[in-house]
Design a protein around this motif. Sequence first.
Motif, PDB file in Angstrom:
ATOM      1  N   PHE A  21     -28.031  10.555  16.892  1.00  0.00           N
ATOM      2  CA  PHE A  21     -26.891  10.023  17.619  1.00  0.00           C
ATOM      3  C   PHE A  21     -26.621   8.584  17.200  1.00  0.00           C
ATOM      4  O   PHE A  21     -27.551   7.816  16.953  1.00  0.00           O
ATOM      5  CB  PHE A  21     -27.124  10.071  19.134  1.00  0.00           C
ATOM      6  N   ILE A  22     -25.335   8.245  17.130  1.00  0.00           N
ATOM      7  CA  ILE A  22     -24.898   6.880  16.908  1.00  0.00           C
ATOM      8  C   ILE A  22     -23.943   6.495  18.034  1.00  0.00           C
ATOM      9  O   ILE A  22     -23.315   7.357  18.650  1.00  0.00           O
ATOM     10  CB  ILE A  22     -24.236   6.681  15.528  1.00  0.00           C
ATOM     11  N   PRO A  79     -23.586   2.704  24.132  1.00  0.00           N
ATOM     12  CA  PRO A  79     -24.826   2.904  23.376  1.00  0.00           C
ATOM     13  C   PRO A  79     -25.358   4.325  23.590  1.00  0.00           C
ATOM     14  O   PRO A  79     -25.476   4.784  24.724  1.00  0.00           O
ATOM     15  CB  PRO A  79     -25.790   1.878  23.973  1.00  0.00           C
ATOM     16  N   THR A  80     -25.623   5.015  22.503  1.00  0.00           N
ATOM     17  CA  THR A  80     -26.112   6.384  22.557  1.00  0.00           C
ATOM     18  C   THR A  80     -27.153   6.554  21.454  1.00  0.00           C
ATOM     19  O   THR A  80     -26.922   6.144  20.325  1.00  0.00           O
ATOM     20  CB  THR A  80     -24.956   7.390  22.360  1.00  0.00           C
ATOM     21  N   LEU A 140     -20.432  24.628  10.036  1.00  0.00           N
ATOM     22  CA  LEU A 140     -19.915  23.847   8.920  1.00  0.00           C
ATOM     23  C   LEU A 140     -18.595  23.191   9.310  1.00  0.00           C
ATOM     24  O   LEU A 140     -18.249  22.120   8.824  1.00  0.00           O
ATOM     25  CB  LEU A 140     -19.732  24.729   7.683  1.00  0.00           C
ATOM     26  N   LYS A 141     -17.863  23.828  10.206  1.00  0.00           N
ATOM     27  CA  LYS A 141     -16.613  23.265  10.717  1.00  0.00           C
ATOM     28  C   LYS A 141     -16.888  22.312  11.881  1.00  0.00           C
ATOM     29  O   LYS A 141     -16.401  21.187  11.908  1.00  0.00           O
ATOM     30  CB  LYS A 141     -15.681  24.384  11.175  1.00  0.00           C
ATOM     31  N   TYR A 142     -17.661  22.765  12.861  1.00  0.00           N
ATOM     32  CA  TYR A 142     -17.985  21.967  14.052  1.00  0.00           C
ATOM     33  C   TYR A 142     -19.321  21.273  13.818  1.00  0.00           C
ATOM     34  O   TYR A 142     -20.339  21.675  14.347  1.00  0.00           O
ATOM     35  CB  TYR A 142     -18.029  22.857  15.282  1.00  0.00           C
ATOM     36  N   LYS A 143     -19.289  20.218  12.995  1.00  0.00           N
ATOM     37  CA  LYS A 143     -20.529  19.587  12.551  1.00  0.00           C
ATOM     38  C   LYS A 143     -20.890  18.301  13.287  1.00  0.00           C
ATOM     39  O   LYS A 143     -21.847  17.644  12.939  1.00  0.00           O
ATOM     40  CB  LYS A 143     -20.472  19.340  11.054  1.00  0.00           C
ATOM     41  N   LEU A 144     -20.118  17.963  14.321  1.00  0.00           N
ATOM     42  CA  LEU A 144     -20.449  16.797  15.131  1.00  0.00           C
ATOM     43  C   LEU A 144     -20.822  17.223  16.539  1.00  0.00           C
ATOM     44  O   LEU A 144     -20.146  18.062  17.140  1.00  0.00           O
ATOM     45  CB  LEU A 144     -19.260  15.841  15.238  1.00  0.00           C
ATOM     46  N   VAL A 145     -21.887  16.638  17.064  1.00  0.00           N
ATOM     47  CA  VAL A 145     -22.210  16.773  18.479  1.00  0.00           C
ATOM     48  C   VAL A 145     -21.625  15.530  19.127  1.00  0.00           C
ATOM     49  O   VAL A 145     -21.944  14.408  18.729  1.00  0.00           O
ATOM     50  CB  VAL A 145     -23.728  16.858  18.717  1.00  0.00           C
ATOM     51  N   ASN A 146     -20.747  15.732  20.096  1.00  0.00           N
ATOM     52  CA  ASN A 146     -19.976  14.638  20.666  1.00  0.00           C
ATOM     53  C   ASN A 146     -20.196  14.577  22.178  1.00  0.00           C
ATOM     54  O   ASN A 146     -20.024  15.577  22.867  1.00  0.00           O
ATOM     55  CB  ASN A 146     -18.493  14.875  20.355  1.00  0.00           C
ATOM     56  N   ILE A 147     -20.584  13.407  22.672  1.00  0.00           N
ATOM     57  CA  ILE A 147     -20.680  13.185  24.114  1.00  0.00           C
ATOM     58  C   ILE A 147     -19.314  12.646  24.529  1.00  0.00           C
ATOM     59  O   ILE A 147     -18.987  11.489  24.248  1.00  0.00           O
ATOM     60  CB  ILE A 147     -21.816  12.199  24.471  1.00  0.00           C
ATOM     61  N   TRP A 148     -18.515  13.486  25.143  1.00  0.00           N
ATOM     62  CA  TRP A 148     -17.109  13.190  25.395  1.00  0.00           C
ATOM     63  C   TRP A 148     -16.864  12.856  26.863  1.00  0.00           C
ATOM     64  O   TRP A 148     -17.235  13.626  27.755  1.00  0.00           O
ATOM     65  CB  TRP A 148     -16.250  14.375  24.989  1.00  0.00           C
TER      66      TRP A 148
END
Length: 139
Positions: A47-48, A53-54, A117-125
């Motif tokens: 995570f970045i 901050p994450t 390969l398409k959904y390659k980000l884990v996002n805290i939204w």
Amino acid sequence: MKKITFLILLAIIFSNCSGTDEIETIFEQIENEENIMNETIFVMGDFIDGAHPTSGKVAVNSDKTVLTFTDFKTDNGPKLLVYLSTDANSTQYIDLGDLKGVSDDFTYSIPSNTDLLKYKLVNIWCVDFSVSFGTAKLK
């Protein structure tokens, strides 16, 4: 594999010198090493920071069915969701549900046939403010 062989040899050597409790402990350690080696990770990432901050790690198992957060930490916020997304702005995403907490280890089920390969980000939204608290790129 070398570690397992080494531990087995140690167990044999110490079997002549130690009690059965120590031998059982050594064999439990060997089993744990084997289990860790058998659990294959398909993709992982770190995570970045986004709007907050994450940190922490994220991994997907080889069956592509479970997303695991390890040593995860972020700020608290209103309506935080976990997305698998195509970008940090969550233009396209798969909703995995509410964030289970702001610090700890968590798991989420990944819907079958998800294209990682398409959904390659884990996002805290953050839904209320339409911002990403942080992302992790799966690679």
